[in-house]
Design a protein around this motif. Sequence first.
Motif, PDB file in Angstrom:
ATOM      1  N   UNK A 150      19.287 -10.194  29.771  1.00 16.39           N
ATOM      2  CA  UNK A 150      20.629 -10.690  29.593  1.00 16.39           C
ATOM      3  C   UNK A 150      20.654 -12.192  29.880  1.00 16.39           C
ATOM      4  N   UNK A 151      21.354 -12.920  29.035  1.00 18.07           N
ATOM      5  CA  UNK A 151      21.442 -14.368  29.189  1.00 18.07           C
ATOM      6  C   UNK A 151      22.715 -14.744  29.939  1.00 18.07           C
ATOM      7  N   UNK A 152      22.640 -15.807  30.691  1.00 16.65           N
ATOM      8  CA  UNK A 152      23.809 -16.357  31.360  1.00 16.65           C
ATOM      9  C   UNK A 152      24.561 -17.193  30.338  1.00 16.65           C
ATOM     10  N   UNK A 153      25.801 -16.868  30.069  1.00 16.17           N
ATOM     11  CA  UNK A 153      26.589 -17.579  29.066  1.00 16.17           C
ATOM     12  C   UNK A 153      27.479 -18.631  29.725  1.00 16.17           C
ATOM     13  N   UNK A 154      28.033 -19.487  28.887  1.00 15.95           N
ATOM     14  CA  UNK A 154      28.968 -20.488  29.382  1.00 15.95           C
ATOM     15  C   UNK A 154      30.170 -19.802  30.032  1.00 15.95           C
ATOM     16  N   UNK A 155      30.631 -18.704  29.428  1.00 17.81           N
ATOM     17  CA  UNK A 155      31.752 -17.945  29.995  1.00 17.81           C
ATOM     18  C   UNK A 155      31.397 -17.400  31.378  1.00 17.81           C
ATOM     19  N   UNK A 204      32.275 -20.129  38.623  1.00 14.91           N
ATOM     20  CA  UNK A 204      32.942 -21.283  39.227  1.00 14.91           C
ATOM     21  C   UNK A 204      34.366 -20.916  39.643  1.00 14.91           C
ATOM     22  N   UNK A 205      35.028 -20.164  38.807  1.00 12.52           N
ATOM     23  CA  UNK A 205      36.391 -19.688  39.100  1.00 12.52           C
ATOM     24  C   UNK A 205      36.406 -18.827  40.364  1.00 12.52           C
ATOM     25  N   UNK A 206      35.471 -17.899  40.468  1.00 10.84           N
ATOM     26  CA  UNK A 206      35.447 -16.980  41.609  1.00 10.84           C
ATOM     27  C   UNK A 206      34.981 -17.651  42.905  1.00 10.84           C
ATOM     28  N   UNK A 207      33.982 -18.515  42.811  1.00  7.29           N
ATOM     29  CA  UNK A 207      33.396 -19.066  44.032  1.00  7.29           C
ATOM     30  C   UNK A 207      34.110 -20.309  44.562  1.00  7.29           C
ATOM     31  N   UNK A 208      34.727 -21.100  43.693  1.00  8.50           N
ATOM     32  CA  UNK A 208      35.301 -22.369  44.131  1.00  8.50           C
ATOM     33  C   UNK A 208      36.835 -22.385  44.133  1.00  8.50           C
ATOM     34  N   UNK A 209      37.448 -21.370  43.556  1.00 11.49           N
ATOM     35  CA  UNK A 209      38.900 -21.304  43.584  1.00 11.49           C
ATOM     36  C   UNK A 209      39.613 -22.137  42.537  1.00 11.49           C
ATOM     37  N   UNK A 210      38.871 -22.708  41.587  1.00  6.48           N
ATOM     38  CA  UNK A 210      39.512 -23.407  40.479  1.00  6.48           C
ATOM     39  C   UNK A 210      40.156 -22.377  39.566  1.00  6.48           C
ATOM     40  N   UNK A 211      41.206 -22.778  38.826  1.00  7.63           N
ATOM     41  CA  UNK A 211      41.701 -21.847  37.816  1.00  7.63           C
ATOM     42  C   UNK A 211      40.727 -21.886  36.636  1.00  7.63           C
ATOM     43  N   UNK A 212      40.846 -20.936  35.733  1.00  8.97           N
ATOM     44  CA  UNK A 212      39.846 -20.816  34.661  1.00  8.97           C
ATOM     45  C   UNK A 212      39.832 -22.034  33.747  1.00  8.97           C
ATOM     46  N   UNK A 213      40.991 -22.638  33.502  1.00  8.88           N
ATOM     47  CA  UNK A 213      41.038 -23.830  32.650  1.00  8.88           C
ATOM     48  C   UNK A 213      40.284 -24.986  33.305  1.00  8.88           C
ATOM     49  N   UNK A 214      40.439 -25.160  34.608  1.00 10.99           N
ATOM     50  CA  UNK A 214      39.725 -26.219  35.329  1.00 10.99           C
ATOM     51  C   UNK A 214      38.224 -25.934  35.345  1.00 10.99           C
ATOM     52  N   UNK A 215      37.858 -24.688  35.597  1.00 11.95           N
ATOM     53  CA  UNK A 215      36.444 -24.309  35.631  1.00 11.95           C
ATOM     54  C   UNK A 215      35.805 -24.554  34.271  1.00 11.95           C
TER      55      UNK A 215
END
Length: 105
Positions: free
Chosen positions: A1-6, A12-23
């Motif tokens: 399985x490949x790591x995708x941009x999504x 980043x969204x889960x670990x840093x608390x940014x919203x998805x648009x910011x991430x």
Amino acid sequence: MALTKADMVNQLYLSMGFNKAQAYQIIESLLEIIKHALESGDDLLVSGFGKFCVKEKHARKGRNPATGQSAMLPARRVVTFKCSGCLRKRVNWDNERISRRPRRG
């Protein structure tokens, strides 16, 4: 399985608390910086990860494997990657642990 941009955006969204648009914007910006550096012919060194290098390949003779017909391959630039020692150790950690187990018998 490949790591995708999504996947990276989601991490980043889960670990840093940014919203998805910011991430998403952070990942896109980072990838654009990387692309721009490589397009310019600059090497890219990410400490603890590895080094991306742009190499010049000269024109050379080749052949079409389907027809066997020879052809001239044009000069081009390619991107190579050499991982850091830290990354190599992390990738091979499981193999090292297995090979260091005492042998039975």
